[in-house]
Design a protein around this motif. Structure first.
Motif, short mmCIF file in Angstrom:
data_model
loop_
_atom_site.label_atom_id
_atom_site.label_comp_id
_atom_site.label_asym_id
_atom_site.label_seq_id
_atom_site.Cartn_x
_atom_site.Cartn_y
_atom_site.Cartn_z
N TYR A 166 0.93 -1.00 0.07
CA TYR A 166 -0.05 0.16 0.06
C TYR A 166 0.93 1.35 0.09
N TYR A 167 0.60 2.18 -0.90
CA TYR A 167 1.33 3.52 -1.07
C TYR A 167 1.67 3.96 0.12
N MET A 168 0.67 4.19 0.86
CA MET A 168 0.92 5.08 2.24
C MET A 168 1.77 4.45 3.19
N LEU A 169 1.95 3.10 3.15
CA LEU A 169 3.04 2.54 4.06
C LEU A 169 4.35 2.52 3.53
N VAL A 170 4.50 2.46 2.07
CA VAL A 170 5.66 2.79 1.35
C VAL A 170 6.33 3.95 1.80
N LYS A 171 5.50 5.02 1.76
CA LYS A 171 5.75 6.44 2.08
C LYS A 171 6.52 6.53 3.39
N ILE A 172 6.17 5.95 4.23
CA ILE A 172 6.76 5.90 5.60
C ILE A 172 8.17 5.42 5.42
N GLY A 173 8.43 4.33 4.78
CA GLY A 173 9.92 3.82 4.53
C GLY A 173 10.85 4.75 3.77
N ALA A 174 10.15 5.55 2.86
CA ALA A 174 10.91 6.18 1.78
C ALA A 174 11.12 7.45 2.56
N THR A 175 10.39 7.93 3.28
CA THR A 175 10.60 9.23 4.26
C THR A 175 11.68 8.90 5.11
N ALA A 176 11.69 7.82 5.64
CA ALA A 176 13.05 7.53 6.88
C ALA A 176 14.35 7.65 5.98
N ILE A 177 14.35 6.94 4.74
CA ILE A 177 15.51 6.91 4.10
C ILE A 177 15.83 8.14 3.41
N VAL A 178 14.93 8.78 3.03
CA VAL A 178 15.45 10.28 2.38
C VAL A 178 15.73 11.33 3.57
N MET A 179 15.01 11.14 4.78
CA MET A 179 15.23 12.11 5.78
C MET A 179 16.98 11.77 6.05
N VAL A 180 17.31 10.51 6.20
CA VAL A 180 18.61 10.40 6.48
C VAL A 180 19.88 11.13 5.53
N PHE A 181 19.39 10.82 4.25
CA PHE A 181 20.21 11.40 3.27
C PHE A 181 20.04 12.79 3.50
N ASN A 182 18.95 13.38 3.41
CA ASN A 182 18.78 15.11 3.76
C ASN A 182 19.74 15.56 4.78
N PHE A 183 19.85 14.87 5.99
CA PHE A 183 20.40 15.45 7.04
C PHE A 183 21.77 15.35 6.89
N ILE A 184 22.38 14.32 6.19
CA ILE A 184 23.89 14.01 6.08
C ILE A 184 24.23 15.01 5.10
N THR A 185 23.34 15.33 3.82
CA THR A 185 24.24 16.03 2.85
C THR A 185 23.82 17.74 3.19
N ARG A 186 22.71 17.88 3.94
CA ARG A 186 22.57 19.32 4.52
C ARG A 186 23.72 19.69 5.68
N LYS A 187 24.09 18.69 6.28
CA LYS A 187 25.00 19.16 7.38
C LYS A 187 26.18 19.11 6.80
N MET A 188 26.78 18.47 5.58
CA MET A 188 28.11 18.39 4.99
C MET A 188 28.10 19.95 4.23
N PHE A 189 27.11 20.29 3.29
CA PHE A 189 27.32 21.30 2.62
C PHE A 189 26.78 22.53 2.72
N LEU A 190 25.64 22.52 3.63
CA LEU A 190 25.23 24.19 4.29
C LEU A 190 25.93 24.70 5.35
N GLU A 191 26.56 23.82 6.06
CA GLU A 191 27.48 24.46 7.10
C GLU A 191 28.74 24.86 6.95
#
Length: 126
Positions: free
Chosen positions: A101-126
């Protein structure tokens, strides 16, 4: 170390709000407007990314003021587009290949992308 923990907590709050925006817009677009789930996912991801950018710059990260704001924004957009690609790939694979079900997949997708976002923003914005 305390600063990093504080940033992670703030990022979690911003990410939680962004997730609610993303998840709600995805559901509304798909269920109420009948938009194909991958298009809804693109829309919802984009809306939540705008919120996330503003909140991240204002509250979470100590943005390097020596870098131009234009360059910071471009980097943010580039990594957001990569995050969108990850999100869409995970959504497609989970829904169309694994038949989850797409709403369940979205939870996993969000978790993975959130980790990616934190790492890249920390590395390149600061």
């Amino acid at each position: 170390m305390k600063k990093l923990i504080n940033q992670i907590l703030k990022f979690g709050v911003v990410g939680g709000i962004a997730f609610i925006i993303d998840y709600s817009v995805l559901f509304i677009c798909t269920e109420f407007f009948g938009i194909y789930y991958l298009i809804s996912s693109l829309i919802s991801f984009s809306v939540s990314t705008v919120f996330n950018y503003i909140a991240s710059i204002k509250w979470v990260f100590d943005v390097n003021q020596k870098k131009s704001q234009k360059k910071n924004f471009i980097l943010f957009i580039v990594f957001s587009v990569i995050g969108l690609g990850l999100n869409q790939l995970i959504m497609w694979f989970g829904v169309d290949t694994l038949h989850i079900y797409y709403m369940l997949v979205k939870i996993g997708a969000t978790a993975i992308v959130m980790v990616f976002n934190f790492i890249t923003r920390k590395m390149f914005l600061e």
